[in-house]
Motif scaffolding. Structure first.
Motif, PDB file in Angstrom:
ATOM      1  N   GLU A 122     -67.650   7.405 -13.178  1.00  0.00           N
ATOM      2  CA  GLU A 122     -67.915   6.891 -12.066  1.00  0.00           C
ATOM      3  C   GLU A 122     -67.808   8.463 -10.782  1.00  0.00           C
ATOM      4  O   GLU A 122     -68.907   8.867  -9.877  1.00  0.00           O
ATOM      5  N   PHE A 123     -67.149   9.377 -11.223  1.00  0.00           N
ATOM      6  CA  PHE A 123     -67.003  10.993 -10.424  1.00  0.00           C
ATOM      7  C   PHE A 123     -68.120  11.525 -10.512  1.00  0.00           C
ATOM      8  O   PHE A 123     -68.916  12.090  -9.824  1.00  0.00           O
TER       9      PHE A 123
ATOM     10  N   PHE B 101     -52.482   7.564 -19.332  1.00  0.00           N
ATOM     11  CA  PHE B 101     -53.870   7.463 -18.124  1.00  0.00           C
ATOM     12  C   PHE B 101     -54.774   8.442 -17.713  1.00  0.00           C
ATOM     13  O   PHE B 101     -54.838   9.493 -18.521  1.00  0.00           O
ATOM     14  N   PRO B 102     -56.201   8.098 -16.592  1.00  0.00           N
ATOM     15  CA  PRO B 102     -56.513   9.126 -16.547  1.00  0.00           C
ATOM     16  C   PRO B 102     -56.346  10.881 -16.122  1.00  0.00           C
ATOM     17  O   PRO B 102     -55.241  10.879 -15.807  1.00  0.00           O
ATOM     18  N   PRO B 103     -56.731  11.312 -16.243  1.00  0.00           N
ATOM     19  CA  PRO B 103     -58.201  11.688 -16.451  1.00  0.00           C
ATOM     20  C   PRO B 103     -58.623  11.543 -18.567  1.00  0.00           C
ATOM     21  O   PRO B 103     -59.294  10.717 -18.872  1.00  0.00           O
ATOM     22  N   VAL B 104     -57.859  11.415 -19.186  1.00  0.00           N
ATOM     23  CA  VAL B 104     -57.331  11.333 -20.431  1.00  0.00           C
ATOM     24  C   VAL B 104     -58.101   9.258 -21.422  1.00  0.00           C
ATOM     25  O   VAL B 104     -58.048   9.502 -21.993  1.00  0.00           O
ATOM     26  N   SER B 105     -57.352   8.520 -20.435  1.00  0.00           N
ATOM     27  CA  SER B 105     -57.195   7.492 -20.749  1.00  0.00           C
ATOM     28  C   SER B 105     -58.704   6.870 -20.928  1.00  0.00           C
ATOM     29  O   SER B 105     -59.264   7.766 -20.134  1.00  0.00           O
ATOM     30  N   LEU B 106     -58.633   5.587 -21.467  1.00  0.00           N
ATOM     31  CA  LEU B 106     -59.991   4.846 -21.407  1.00  0.00           C
ATOM     32  C   LEU B 106     -60.603   4.894 -20.574  1.00  0.00           C
ATOM     33  O   LEU B 106     -61.631   5.047 -20.339  1.00  0.00           O
ATOM     34  N   VAL B 107     -59.932   4.241 -19.071  1.00  0.00           N
ATOM     35  CA  VAL B 107     -59.965   3.907 -17.798  1.00  0.00           C
ATOM     36  C   VAL B 107     -60.794   4.929 -17.661  1.00  0.00           C
ATOM     37  O   VAL B 107     -61.487   5.314 -16.304  1.00  0.00           O
ATOM     38  N   GLY B 108     -59.653   6.258 -17.731  1.00  0.00           N
ATOM     39  CA  GLY B 108     -60.235   7.446 -17.137  1.00  0.00           C
ATOM     40  C   GLY B 108     -61.915   7.914 -17.146  1.00  0.00           C
ATOM     41  O   GLY B 108     -62.035   9.060 -16.907  1.00  0.00           O
ATOM     42  N   GLN B 109     -61.781   7.970 -19.201  1.00  0.00           N
ATOM     43  CA  GLN B 109     -63.629   7.811 -19.172  1.00  0.00           C
ATOM     44  C   GLN B 109     -64.119   7.344 -17.898  1.00  0.00           C
ATOM     45  O   GLN B 109     -65.806   7.649 -17.630  1.00  0.00           O
ATOM     46  N   LEU B 110     -64.210   6.265 -18.009  1.00  0.00           N
ATOM     47  CA  LEU B 110     -64.718   5.380 -16.780  1.00  0.00           C
ATOM     48  C   LEU B 110     -65.315   6.068 -15.382  1.00  0.00           C
ATOM     49  O   LEU B 110     -66.138   5.693 -15.290  1.00  0.00           O
ATOM     50  N   LEU B 111     -64.119   6.615 -15.356  1.00  0.00           N
ATOM     51  CA  LEU B 111     -63.294   7.255 -13.610  1.00  0.00           C
ATOM     52  C   LEU B 111     -64.479   9.565 -14.150  1.00  0.00           C
ATOM     53  O   LEU B 111     -65.078   8.769 -12.678  1.00  0.00           O
ATOM     54  N   TRP B 112     -64.591   8.905 -15.392  1.00  0.00           N
ATOM     55  CA  TRP B 112     -65.895   9.899 -15.513  1.00  0.00           C
ATOM     56  C   TRP B 112     -67.419  10.481 -14.647  1.00  0.00           C
ATOM     57  O   TRP B 112     -67.948  10.847 -14.568  1.00  0.00           O
TER      58      TRP B 112
ATOM     59  N   ILE C 153     -67.967   5.874  -1.487  1.00  0.00           N
ATOM     60  CA  ILE C 153     -66.821   7.216  -1.927  1.00  0.00           C
ATOM     61  C   ILE C 153     -67.419   8.045  -0.842  1.00  0.00           C
ATOM     62  O   ILE C 153     -66.348   9.468   0.160  1.00  0.00           O
ATOM     63  N   ILE C 154     -68.706   8.935  -0.849  1.00  0.00           N
ATOM     64  CA  ILE C 154     -69.034  10.108   0.058  1.00  0.00           C
ATOM     65  C   ILE C 154     -68.683  10.267   1.605  1.00  0.00           C
ATOM     66  O   ILE C 154     -68.178  10.405   1.612  1.00  0.00           O
ATOM     67  N   LYS C 155     -68.512   8.587   1.795  1.00  0.00           N
ATOM     68  CA  LYS C 155     -68.385   8.284   3.308  1.00  0.00           C
ATOM     69  C   LYS C 155     -66.942   8.470   3.268  1.00  0.00           C
ATOM     70  O   LYS C 155     -66.360   9.525   4.382  1.00  0.00           O
ATOM     71  N   LYS C 156     -66.452   7.985   2.922  1.00  0.00           N
ATOM     72  CA  LYS C 156     -64.590   8.395   3.003  1.00  0.00           C
ATOM     73  C   LYS C 156     -64.531   9.679   2.744  1.00  0.00           C
ATOM     74  O   LYS C 156     -63.160  10.112   3.116  1.00  0.00           O
ATOM     75  N   ASN C 157     -64.921   9.824   1.850  1.00  0.00           N
ATOM     76  CA  ASN C 157     -64.582  11.815   2.187  1.00  0.00           C
ATOM     77  C   ASN C 157     -65.571  13.100   2.972  1.00  0.00           C
ATOM     78  O   ASN C 157     -65.703  13.820   2.964  1.00  0.00           O
ATOM     79  N   GLY C 158     -65.652  12.428   4.020  1.00  0.00           N
ATOM     80  CA  GLY C 158     -66.638  12.792   5.412  1.00  0.00           C
ATOM     81  C   GLY C 158     -67.646  13.354   4.643  1.00  0.00           C
ATOM     82  O   GLY C 158     -68.391  14.248   5.566  1.00  0.00           O
ATOM     83  N   GLY C 159     -68.784  12.282   4.159  1.00  0.00           N
ATOM     84  CA  GLY C 159     -70.182  12.743   4.255  1.00  0.00           C
ATOM     85  C   GLY C 159     -70.554  13.825   4.081  1.00  0.00           C
ATOM     86  O   GLY C 159     -71.326  13.922   3.207  1.00  0.00           O
TER      87      GLY C 159
ATOM     88  N   TYR D 147     -62.530  15.516  -9.845  1.00  0.00           N
ATOM     89  CA  TYR D 147     -62.183  14.461 -11.048  1.00  0.00           C
ATOM     90  C   TYR D 147     -60.614  13.923  -9.731  1.00  0.00           C
ATOM     91  O   TYR D 147     -60.832  12.484  -9.415  1.00  0.00           O
ATOM     92  N   GLN D 148     -59.992  14.688  -9.344  1.00  0.00           N
ATOM     93  CA  GLN D 148     -58.557  14.685  -9.039  1.00  0.00           C
ATOM     94  C   GLN D 148     -59.023  13.891  -7.543  1.00  0.00           C
ATOM     95  O   GLN D 148     -58.839  12.730  -7.350  1.00  0.00           O
ATOM     96  N   ALA D 149     -59.890  14.621  -6.663  1.00  0.00           N
ATOM     97  CA  ALA D 149     -60.139  13.935  -5.986  1.00  0.00           C
ATOM     98  C   ALA D 149     -60.920  12.712  -5.234  1.00  0.00           C
ATOM     99  O   ALA D 149     -60.535  11.870  -4.768  1.00  0.00           O
ATOM    100  N   PHE D 150     -61.534  12.411  -6.649  1.00  0.00           N
ATOM    101  CA  PHE D 150     -62.500  11.596  -6.807  1.00  0.00           C
ATOM    102  C   PHE D 150     -61.430  10.347  -6.763  1.00  0.00           C
ATOM    103  O   PHE D 150     -61.372   9.333  -6.046  1.00  0.00           O
TER     104      PHE D 150
END
Ligand code: FAD
Length: 512
Positions: A298-299, A285-296, A147-153, A159-162
């Motif tokens: 990851e973030f 949907f993210p950020p408030v959904s249950l999948v959204g929690q897993l993405l927090w 992810i860091i590589k995709k974001n130019g290092g 969260y949204q950018a992630f």
């Protein structure tokens, strides 16, 4: 194939979706499943809140031992067993790689700084000995480095950018084993039985009230099934709407301890939620959904992996420099649930200490109170207390959320402060949570349960709780303290200081 392979369990204490285990099985005639009990994590002394914050309190160690027993029992059902050793992991693993003539070493990739150093040392040793090493990513949904590589290092700082960068995670492995390769010749190596908690020096456990949260993969899968059974609940899940005072049936999944130790695969959890979504159609949907929690999760893992000194204010480029107070007395009052604010104390002394888990908004309340809300104490001190006492204590997530709650990073609306009296009342006007976790206040009438110091003496006497004798007077006046905190954070923001210059030190001391 005459190969000996070793799978080194650290987190990832599970059989399902475990690529390290899978790789090791495929490459071996003999499989050595190993866990090394690292003394660095053991610290039975309850008064020890050491900086660096890696030590475990009673509940987390107990959860770990239960998880090891469960893993051992699952391995035995597959014709194998868990080989437990104790000591410095680099030394122990290097030794057994040689003694057991291991050709392939597999372990899950770990992003934490301590683990990175440890794993690199083991990898170096192994490669010098011609041992193949595989270290797949399976603790997180994504590879933080990718992810860091995709974001130019650089790590994405919102969260949204992630989420935009992340895309879809790979699916979990579906391998269902009927047996595993047998353990090879241990050449007289002395193994440990999985220890009992008191054998690790954790005091007089007969005096302790244990957390109701039990460790292990079996428990994780049961809890997952239970959580996802109510499809409508999953589809409508909106984190900020959950009730932090619900303790008999918590408002969230309570799966964090299992994710922390990898008793549950985050990829499997993610896939199960997606399956529910497919069935129900409409969902949050993210950020408030249950999948959204897993993405927090990851973030925070991604930012933590890509930010030097993420776990401290000094030298941390994404952390606002704030001249926090050093006040041991107030810190202890907060830690020991003696602030005189029942909502805060019930969360701290009873839920954190006894259960080792609190709802997210309960964590918000006490973290805000300690730092920018009332006591103006350094977030690193609060982080250390959580680190020791939470079962789900997780380096990236804990530090990330403390940075957030103290308005040191990610979130900067320091004017928005949780009230230690009215916030809990919104959810629980009768104060059931306080009465359960702080029995000294159980007979206090509901009008006073959040502010017992305001009860007339006759009411306190009737409730058998005299404020100042049976329960503390508030350590600060929230009205005054919160105004002062806002002013001080505002002044620090106005200076807009870099995190690691000498000039910063001087200017900050001017604000103290
Ligand atoms: P659910 O709402 O059911 O969410 C499912 C999973 O998503 C969680 O198990 C967790 O892995 C992840 N998740 C949910 N919220 C967050 C979040 N805000 N940040 C990152 N991941 C999240 N969580 C930890 O796992 N370990 C910690 O050490 C930790 N420390 C925290 C410290 C503070 C000051 C605060 C405010 C929050 C902290 N959290 C931590 C985040 C969050 O409070 C917990 O993950 C959540 O309450 C766990 O309950 P649950 O499993 O029922 O969550």
């Amino acid at each position: 194939m005459e190969y000996n392979a070793m799978v080194w369990f650290r987190k990832g204490l599970r059989i399902h979706d475990n690529p390290a285990l899978d790789l090791a099985c495929r490459r071996s005639k003999h499989l050595f499943p190993v866990f090394v009990l690292d003394p660095r994590y053991l610290d039975p002394d309850p008064s020890a809140f050491s900086p660096g914050s890696t030590r475990s309190g009673l509940n987390r160690i107990r959860f770990l031992l239960e998880s090891l027993s469960d893993l051992d029992s699952s391995l035995r059902k597959l014709g194998s067993r868990l080989l437990v050793l104790r000591g410095d992991p680099v030394r122990v693993v290097s030794q057994i790689l040689m003694d057991w003539n291991i050709g392939t070493l597999c372990f899950e990739f770990d992003t934490e700084p301590y683990s990175q150093v440890r794993d690199n040392q083991v990898k170096d040793f192994a490669s010098k000995c011609g041992i193949q090493v595989f270290s797949p990513i399976s603790h997180t949904l994504f590879s933080p480095a990718d992810i860091i590589k995709k974001n130019g290092g650089k790590p994405p700082l919102t969260y949204q950018a992630f989420v935009k960068l992340a895309g879809q995670p790979p699916p979990p492995l579906t391998e269902a084993y009927t047996c595993l390769p047998p353990v090879g010749d241990l050449r007289g190596c002395e193994l440990l039985d999985i220890p009992q908690i008191d054998e690790l020096g954790y005091g007089d456990i007969s005096q302790e009230e244990f957390s109701p949260i039990r460790g292990g993969e079996s428990e994780a899968l049961k809890r997952l099934e239970e959580s996802l059974k109510n499809k409508e609940w999953v589809a409508k899940f909106e984190k900020p709407k959950g009730d932090p005072s619900a303790f008999l049936k918590p408002a969230t999944t309570l799966l964090s301890p299992y994710l922390k130790f990898g008793c549950l695969s985050s990829r499997y959890f993610y896939q199960c939620i997606q399956n529910v979504y497919k069935n129900v159609g409409k969902h949050t949907f993210p950020p408030v959904s249950l999948v959204g929690q897993l993405l927090w999760r990851e973030f925070f893992y991604t930012v933590a992996f890509g930010t030097p000194n993420f776990d401290q204010m000094k030298g941390n480029k994404i952390c606002k420099q704030i001249p926090w107070n050093d006040n041991e007395g107030l810190l202890i009052a907060w830690r020991e649930g003696q602030t005189g604010y029942p909502w805060i104390d019930a969360i701290m002394i009873q839920q954190l200490k006894k259960w080792g888990w609190m709802h997210h908004l309960a964590r918000h309340s006490v973290a805000c109170f300690l730092t920018r809300g009332d006591l103006f104490i350094h977030w690193e001190k609060g982080r250390d207390v959580f680190e020791r006492q939470l079962i789900d204590s997780d380096w990236a997530i804990n530090n990330g959320n403390w940075l957030w709650l103290s308005c040191s990073s990610f979130f900067y609306q320091y004017h928005r402060i949780y009230s230690p009296t009215t916030f809990g009342k919104k959810y629980d006007p009768d104060g059931k949570f306080i009465r359960h976790f702080l029995p000294v206040l159980k007979d206090m009438p509901k009008e006073y349960i959040y502010e017992p110091w305001s009860a007339p003496l006759s009411v306190q006497e009737k409730a058998k709780c005299i404020i100042g004798r049976d329960y503390p007077i508030p350590v600060v006046d929230h009205g005054i303290a919160s105004k002062d905190c806002k002013r001080r954070v505002g002044e620090a923001y106005a200076l807009n200081l870099p995190s690691d210059s000498l000039e910063t030190e001087e200017k900050l001391s001017g604000l103290r």
